[in-house]
Design an enzyme around this catalytic site. Structure first.
Site, PDB file in Angstrom:
ATOM      1  N   HIS A   1       6.015   0.892   6.783  1.00  0.00           N
ATOM      2  CA  HIS A   1       5.222   0.951   5.544  1.00  0.00           C
ATOM      3  C   HIS A   1       3.901   1.641   5.861  1.00  0.00           C
ATOM      4  O   HIS A   1       3.225   1.280   6.822  1.00  0.00           O
ATOM      5  CB  HIS A   1       4.963  -0.454   4.998  1.00  0.00           C
TER       6      HIS A   1
ATOM      7  N   HIS B   1       0.591   4.532   3.974  1.00  0.00           N
ATOM      8  CA  HIS B   1      -0.120   4.942   2.763  1.00  0.00           C
ATOM      9  C   HIS B   1      -0.345   6.461   2.758  1.00  0.00           C
ATOM     10  O   HIS B   1      -1.484   6.934   2.915  1.00  0.00           O
ATOM     11  CB  HIS B   1      -1.486   4.224   2.693  1.00  0.00           C
TER      12      HIS B   1
ATOM     13  N   GLU C   1       2.798  -7.900   4.936  1.00  0.00           N
ATOM     14  CA  GLU C   1       4.030  -7.456   4.264  1.00  0.00           C
ATOM     15  C   GLU C   1       5.288  -8.004   4.941  1.00  0.00           C
ATOM     16  O   GLU C   1       6.382  -7.490   4.707  1.00  0.00           O
ATOM     17  CB  GLU C   1       4.095  -5.913   4.209  1.00  0.00           C
TER      18      GLU C   1
HETATM   19  O1  2HA Z   1       0.337  -3.457   2.130  1.00  0.00           O
HETATM   20  O2  2HA Z   1      -0.741  -1.997   4.018  1.00  0.00           O
HETATM   21  O3  2HA Z   1      -1.210  -4.032   6.142  1.00  0.00           O
HETATM   22  C1  2HA Z   1      -0.563  -4.075   2.981  1.00  0.00           C
HETATM   23  C2  2HA Z   1      -1.049  -3.162   3.999  1.00  0.00           C
HETATM   24  C3  2HA Z   1      -1.925  -3.730   5.038  1.00  0.00           C
HETATM   25 ZN    ZN Z   2       0.129  -1.266   2.186  1.00  0.00          ZN
END
Ligand code: 2HA
Ligand code: ZN
Length: 261
Positions: free
Chosen positions: A136, A138, A113
């Protein structure tokens, strides 16, 4: 070996990457972190490049002479936490403003990214120069909410999440923007994210994850932690069999005035 400022940044990266793993927000190599460490340039400016310059994919005119600590592609947050400099690299932007080179400590290639991270830092340099961290990750419940099309309309999620507990509006006063699904790692994702960052410090990537920016990594993480708490409360109420009522508009306006938000 380094100075207090850089050691503090390493400490933040270590602490927060550990939280990402423990929260279940960082499966395998999910997520990435970058930190503008140009303030520590003197630690790295004499270092020869490791390997050859690599293309960014676009120009970053505001980042002349800038240095970044960036987690490595394929690296796992649970290992970043234990040993940041075995899983992240220091890079410097080349004078042509469209390549970067790795300068420390090991030749670790930056996150997939990187286009989004560098486009964001280029923007922040002008728009919010005190902001140094881009995160970033998840987060489970926030991503789950992006699977409901009705939540993707402008400020629908902001309002729901703000209304779960007073803290969320107080500590995430801009709310969050939404980017419709775009290929991970793409320049198109970077561009769409920038558009949202004009208004927000947190941007949700539909069916993928979230990006937060802040003066430091702790600040960026705290906003995600707070928003995620609201998302969990929403989910918890739904799993009890009802859609949560949320604070009323009057209650939220009272909060806005009381805290000068
Ligand atoms: O968006 O989250 O690094 C890509 C990821 C892996
Ligand atoms: Zn990601």
């Amino acid at each position: 070996m380094y100075n207090d400022i850089f050691n503090d940044i390493l400490e933040q990266v270590s602490e927060i990457s550990g939280h990402l793993w423990n929260y279940g927000w960082a499966e395998r190599n999910g997520g990435n972190i970058s930190y503008n460490i140009t303030g520590c340039a003197s630690l790295f400016c004499e270092r020869p490049a490791l390997g050859t310059p690599r293309p960014i994919g676009f120009k970053v005119p505001e980042l002349a002479g800038a240095y970044f600590l960036v987690t490595g592609t394929g690296k796992r947050m649970r290992y970043v936490s234990k040993s940041p400099l075995d899983n992240a690299a220091v890079i410097r932007i080349c004078p042509d403003l469209e390549h970067y080179e790795i300068v420390a400590e090991k030749e670790i290639f930056p996150s997939s990214e990187l286009p989004s991270h560098l486009a964001i830092h280029n923007f922040l340099q002008v728009d919010r120069p005190s902001y140094k961290a881009v995160l970033h990750t998840h987060p489970i419940e926030l991503i789950a909410m992006t699977h409901n099309r009705a939540f993707l309309e402008k400020d629908v999620l902001t309002k729901i999440l703000w209304s779960m507990i007073p803290e969320t509006r107080a500590f995430c006063p801009k709310g969050l923007g939404v980017v419709r699904y775009v290929l991970p790692g793409s320049v198109a994702l970077a561009e769409a994210t920038l558009e949202q960052l004009k208004e927000y410090d947190v941007v949700l990537w539909e069916k993928h994850g979230v990006v937060a920016v802040g003066e430091d990594l702790v600040e960026a993480f705290d906003m995600l932690d707070t928003l995620s708490k609201s998302a969990k409360i929403y989910e918890s109420a739904c799993s009890m069999g009802f859609v949560p009522e949320g604070m009323s508009d009057a209650q939220m306006n009272e909060l806005k005035e009381a805290f000068n938000l």
